[in-house]
Scaffold this motif. Structure first.
Motif, PDB file in Angstrom:
ATOM      1  N   ASN A   2      -2.005   9.810  -5.409  1.00 36.69           N
ATOM      2  CA  ASN A   2      -0.728   9.248  -5.018  1.00 36.69           C
ATOM      3  C   ASN A   2      -0.683   9.044  -3.511  1.00 36.69           C
ATOM      4  O   ASN A   2      -1.323   9.775  -2.758  1.00 36.69           O
ATOM      5  N   LYS A   3       0.081   8.058  -3.096  1.00 38.11           N
ATOM      6  CA  LYS A   3       0.191   7.815  -1.668  1.00 38.11           C
ATOM      7  C   LYS A   3       0.883   8.997  -0.983  1.00 38.11           C
ATOM      8  O   LYS A   3       1.805   9.597  -1.538  1.00 38.11           O
ATOM      9  N   LYS A   5       3.426  10.431   1.394  1.00 34.99           N
ATOM     10  CA  LYS A   5       4.714   9.942   1.880  1.00 34.99           C
ATOM     11  C   LYS A   5       4.941  10.442   3.308  1.00 34.99           C
ATOM     12  O   LYS A   5       4.916  11.649   3.565  1.00 34.99           O
ATOM     13  N   ASN A  24       1.075   1.682   7.165  1.00 39.15           N
ATOM     14  CA  ASN A  24       1.311   1.034   5.875  1.00 39.15           C
ATOM     15  C   ASN A  24       0.163   0.119   5.454  1.00 39.15           C
ATOM     16  O   ASN A  24       0.141  -0.368   4.316  1.00 39.15           O
ATOM     17  N   GLN A  25      -0.789  -0.119   6.340  1.00 36.69           N
ATOM     18  CA  GLN A  25      -1.965  -0.896   5.967  1.00 36.69           C
ATOM     19  C   GLN A  25      -2.952  -0.083   5.140  1.00 36.69           C
ATOM     20  O   GLN A  25      -3.829  -0.642   4.474  1.00 36.69           O
ATOM     21  N   SER A  26      -2.809   1.243   5.173  1.00 44.16           N
ATOM     22  CA  SER A  26      -3.704   2.114   4.415  1.00 44.16           C
ATOM     23  C   SER A  26      -3.276   2.163   2.952  1.00 44.16           C
ATOM     24  O   SER A  26      -2.082   2.229   2.632  1.00 44.16           O
ATOM     25  N   ASP A  27      -4.258   2.165   2.059  1.00 43.12           N
ATOM     26  CA  ASP A  27      -3.962   2.267   0.630  1.00 43.12           C
ATOM     27  C   ASP A  27      -3.448   3.649   0.239  1.00 43.12           C
ATOM     28  O   ASP A  27      -2.875   3.808  -0.842  1.00 43.12           O
ATOM     29  N   ASP A  28      -3.673   4.645   1.106  1.00 42.27           N
ATOM     30  CA  ASP A  28      -3.349   6.031   0.769  1.00 42.27           C
ATOM     31  C   ASP A  28      -2.060   6.531   1.420  1.00 42.27           C
ATOM     32  O   ASP A  28      -1.632   7.656   1.146  1.00 42.27           O
ATOM     33  N   LEU A  29      -1.455   5.729   2.295  1.00 44.41           N
ATOM     34  CA  LEU A  29      -0.300   6.178   3.062  1.00 44.41           C
ATOM     35  C   LEU A  29       0.896   5.256   2.842  1.00 44.41           C
ATOM     36  O   LEU A  29       0.733   4.059   2.631  1.00 44.41           O
ATOM     37  N   GLU A  30       2.089   5.838   2.914  1.00 39.28           N
ATOM     38  CA  GLU A  30       3.308   5.043   2.805  1.00 39.28           C
ATOM     39  C   GLU A  30       4.406   5.670   3.660  1.00 39.28           C
ATOM     40  O   GLU A  30       4.765   6.837   3.476  1.00 39.28           O
ATOM     41  N   VAL A  32       8.000   6.243   4.298  1.00 38.38           N
ATOM     42  CA  VAL A  32       9.219   6.154   3.484  1.00 38.38           C
ATOM     43  C   VAL A  32      10.474   6.498   4.288  1.00 38.38           C
ATOM     44  O   VAL A  32      11.586   6.371   3.780  1.00 38.38           O
ATOM     45  N   GLU A 115      -5.256   8.642  10.787  1.00 41.92           N
ATOM     46  CA  GLU A 115      -5.272   8.656   9.322  1.00 41.92           C
ATOM     47  C   GLU A 115      -6.040   9.870   8.802  1.00 41.92           C
ATOM     48  O   GLU A 115      -5.611  10.513   7.833  1.00 41.92           O
TER      49      GLU A 115
END
Length: 220
Positions: A2-3, A5, A24-30, A32, A115
């Motif tokens: 899961n990303k 958060k 937010n460009q990383s597939d693993d990070l978001e 929020v 990251e």
């Protein structure tokens, strides 16, 4: 996976916007949650689940130190905290780690290292750069502290097993990995971790490692 958060808390709008865009460009990070100061962040946090906070120190309304202290004292949510700052003074860095920050990065850190730090803090609860490790080693001078009228010597009042477990924690091993290395159950290792933290008067893994290095309990 899961990303992870994230919350980004910084009063400089341009820096914060750029950081959010990179993360937010990383597939693993978001990202929020965004906030411009500590008070706004704490208000928003009550309704948002966060894994890792990227927290500026110098903010006009509740700075990063105050936010870290409040989060660790309240304990309602226990997100990981990475401090982002331009300050490189030894005592300043040590203080933030000892009050509960999980990592400390200078604001000119490379995005790839940022990251990596987020993922390490999320998975293992701690991330120290070489710079931060050197800071702690330079301050490894205090061996005893007075408690209840007598001096408590950390090296002698921790058992051999506790010092062994402490060393492995400081090397970044998880509970399961430590259990495998010392031939104990994960539950027993967690028991050792809890007793060590109680003896040293610290509250999370990052502050435990910072304390251990500062007080010369282990070497890195």
């Amino acid at each position: 996976m899961n990303k992870i958060k994230l919350a980004v808390v910084d009063d400089h709008n341009l820096f914060r916007a750029g950081l959010v865009q990179i993360l937010n460009q990383s597939d693993d990070l978001e990202v929020v949650l965004e906030a411009t100061d500590g008070r706004e962040f704490l208000t928003k946090l009550s309704s948002t689940e966060i894994d890792v906070i990227l927290l500026d120190v110098d903010m006009p309304d509740l700075n990063g130190i105050e936010v870290t202290e409040k989060l660790r004292k309240d304990g309602q949510q226990d997100p990981k905290i990475i401090i982002l700052s331009m300050h490189d003074e030894d005592q300043f860095i040590l203080h933030l780690l000892e009050i509960g920050a999980n990592g400390y990065l200078l604001k000119d850190t490379d995005p790839d290292e940022l990251e990596e730090a987020i993922k390490k803090v999320y998975e293992k609860g701690i991330y120290f750069t070489d710079f931060v490790s050197r800071v702690m080693l330079n301050k490894a001078t205090i061996k005893t502290r007075q408690r209840s009228g007598k001096f408590f010597n950390y090296k002698t009042d921790l058992s051999e097993r506790e010092l062994e477990v402490l060393g492995l924690i400081c090397e970044g091993f998880t509970t399961a990995e430590i259990a495998d290395k010392v031939c104990l159950s994960p539950r027993t290792v967690d028991g050792h971790r809890t007793r060590i933290m109680e003896k040293l008067g610290v509250h999370n893994t990052a502050s435990l490692v910072a304390f251990a290095i500062k007080n010369d309990l282990i070497s890195i």
